[in-house]
Scaffold this motif. Sequence first.
Motif, short mmCIF file in Angstrom:
data_model
loop_
_atom_site.label_atom_id
_atom_site.label_comp_id
_atom_site.label_asym_id
_atom_site.label_seq_id
_atom_site.Cartn_x
_atom_site.Cartn_y
_atom_site.Cartn_z
N GLY A 47 -2.34 -12.80 13.26
CA GLY A 47 -1.11 -13.18 12.59
C GLY A 47 -0.10 -12.07 12.66
N ASP A 48 1.12 -12.31 12.13
CA ASP A 48 2.07 -11.21 12.10
C ASP A 48 1.70 -10.29 10.95
OD1 ASP A 48 3.21 -12.19 9.76
OD2 ASP A 48 4.72 -13.34 10.86
N THR A 49 2.36 -9.15 10.90
CA THR A 49 1.92 -8.11 9.98
C THR A 49 1.88 -8.57 8.53
OG1 THR A 49 4.17 -7.32 10.16
CG2 THR A 49 2.51 -6.11 11.36
N THR A 50 2.93 -9.24 8.10
CA THR A 50 2.96 -9.66 6.69
C THR A 50 1.82 -10.60 6.37
OG1 THR A 50 5.12 -10.33 7.49
CG2 THR A 50 4.99 -9.68 5.20
N GLU A 51 1.60 -11.52 7.28
CA GLU A 51 0.50 -12.47 7.06
C GLU A 51 -0.82 -11.74 6.85
OE1 GLU A 51 1.68 -15.43 10.16
OE2 GLU A 51 -0.44 -15.98 9.86
N ILE A 52 -1.10 -10.81 7.77
CA ILE A 52 -2.38 -10.12 7.73
C ILE A 52 -2.53 -9.31 6.44
CG2 ILE A 52 -3.76 -8.30 8.82
CD1 ILE A 52 -3.82 -10.38 10.77
N PHE A 53 -1.47 -8.60 6.09
CA PHE A 53 -1.61 -7.69 4.97
C PHE A 53 -1.42 -8.38 3.62
CE2 PHE A 53 -1.00 -4.91 8.55
CZ PHE A 53 -1.99 -3.98 8.33
N ARG A 54 -0.61 -9.41 3.61
CA ARG A 54 -0.39 -10.13 2.35
C ARG A 54 -1.48 -11.17 2.11
NH1 ARG A 54 5.27 -10.24 1.13
NH2 ARG A 54 5.67 -8.12 0.48
#
Lengths: 263, 348
Positions: free
Chosen positions: B213-220
């Motif tokens: 996923g994109d960064t926000t998806e992965i970290f959020r």
Amino acid sequence: MRKLDYTTIFFILMGSFLFFFVLIPIVNLIVSANPEVLLSNLQDQEVVSALFLSIYCALAATIIALLCGVPLAYLLARHDFWGKGFVESVIDVPLVIPHTVTGIILLLVFNPGGIFGAPLSHIGLTFNDAIPGIIVAMLFASSPFVVNSSREGFESVDPRMEKVARTLGSGSLKTFFIITLPLALRNVVVGSIMCWARAISEFGAIVILAYYPTTAPILIYRRFVDFGLTESIPVAVLLISVCLILFLIVRLLISGWKTYDKD
Amino acid sequence: MIKIENLCRDWNEFQIDHVNLDIKTGEYFVILGPSGSGKTLLLELIAGIWQVDSGDIYMDGENVTWTPLEKRGVGFVYQNYMLFPHKTVFENIAFGLNMRKVDKKEVKERVDNMMKLLSIDHLAHRLPRTLSGGEQQRTALARALIINPRVLLMDEPLSALDRKTRDGLTHEMKELHQKFNITMIHVTHNFDEALSLADRIAIMKEGKISQVGDTTEIFRHPKDKFVADFVGVENIIKGVASKYREKLTVIDTENISIYTTEQIVGPVHVTVRPEDIILSNKKVETSARNVFEGKITEISDNGAIIKLTIDVGEPIIVFLTRQSFIDMELNIGSHVWTYFKATAVHAF
């Protein structure tokens, strides 16, 4: 001066026995030779041709060892396969068996009726008391030096470097010649010179397989048996000089060869 | 652009287990995973350094699964750069062109340009061992980029560098990616790197891809506990950093302004550890530079520790002990103040 502890002193004492045990006889031999006799020996056709024959046959054996030993060394350095330990052991066997036994082993297969000798005699190659016999005896006894040293060299080249070269468009054989071999060259050269020097010194196998034509070690032996110690010394000094010069080159190469990863 | 289907390979203690990936043209794709997860092996399989046990690899619609690596047209950069030690910087970079039998004059021209682009032109005649880590890395990048590869594969390209060099090169790699408009696959275990560089991230664990996923998806929204634990951050906020004054940077997230003592400008991600955030019912005087008022939107009870999500314009996670939580009489919708120091804010 720094004070040495008793263990170091004791070990120096014990170790120096071995050092002088090797050094003194060699130096003694060289200084005991009369320069005039040495010079006259250099003009002796028999001595010169024996020395030349030794050097020449050893060179031929080394070239064969290189042509077959370097590919083998590369395989052993890069691949794990079933029976690898067996292959490695076989390569090292010549180092541990008596050289007279080597001579007998080779005589059995290279005599005109032997499994190698018979087919090769059809194309005119004879080994008994012939130059090819000297060469195979030398090859058998000395090839481990080329294989083992080259292998060490190949192992020091990171296989990933070869992979990078290949992603840049270089084929695998080309990569071997322009990346791997240049980087392992010092080990290959050192191994070859060791092999060459060892081949020049070979006596045991040659005396059984090819007593004639006379190589230098055989000539020394014959002069010693026929005429005694004094007659054999000059030839011995000449032969040892050749070997020591080769050995010196090896030492210089080891210490002076530019390795690219170090200053 | 690159499509990987059901890729499998067993190799010593590593294995790749039915990996599927779809990487778009021009994308900066990061494969993030702990050591031993098989991420380097996956990268080497894409390059063709090893053969696959099963599965397929497509590049630009062409099945390259069995194409030998010298014909695949990929660039590869290893962690230790693997520069040819017996060749100068110039010869290293020219290697790929020489293999393609490019005309000498053109080689010189292209290598010179590439060296200028990466500011290593003054090193042309040096041997790799005389170079610093950063210089070696630039040389390795130049050597891979000059053949115009379909994709640039990089195995932990920044891990062997010191912090300062790494930050500089991270920035530069972003620029290179745009300048060359090239597809890049970057393998790392460092999530800072992944965050600052990736368009999309794949998380890898024990030979499997566990989330893409994109960064926000992965970290959020970590898909499972492994991803959450591995990425290991609770508070991660995107923003644009600019210098506020001496030794202080302000990060504008469009909703709030966060201050940090770290020196950085441009688009960044900001993290704050929940244990560095102080919570109170009313406004108090404090030396903390980041003070935000917000509403509790979520409470999750983890036993001794209570995890609160507070909306201060951006969601912020705070941990409280059970006792403080009871003493403060908090509920969903309660108004609270959060405080954290500028030194507690990490930006990258």
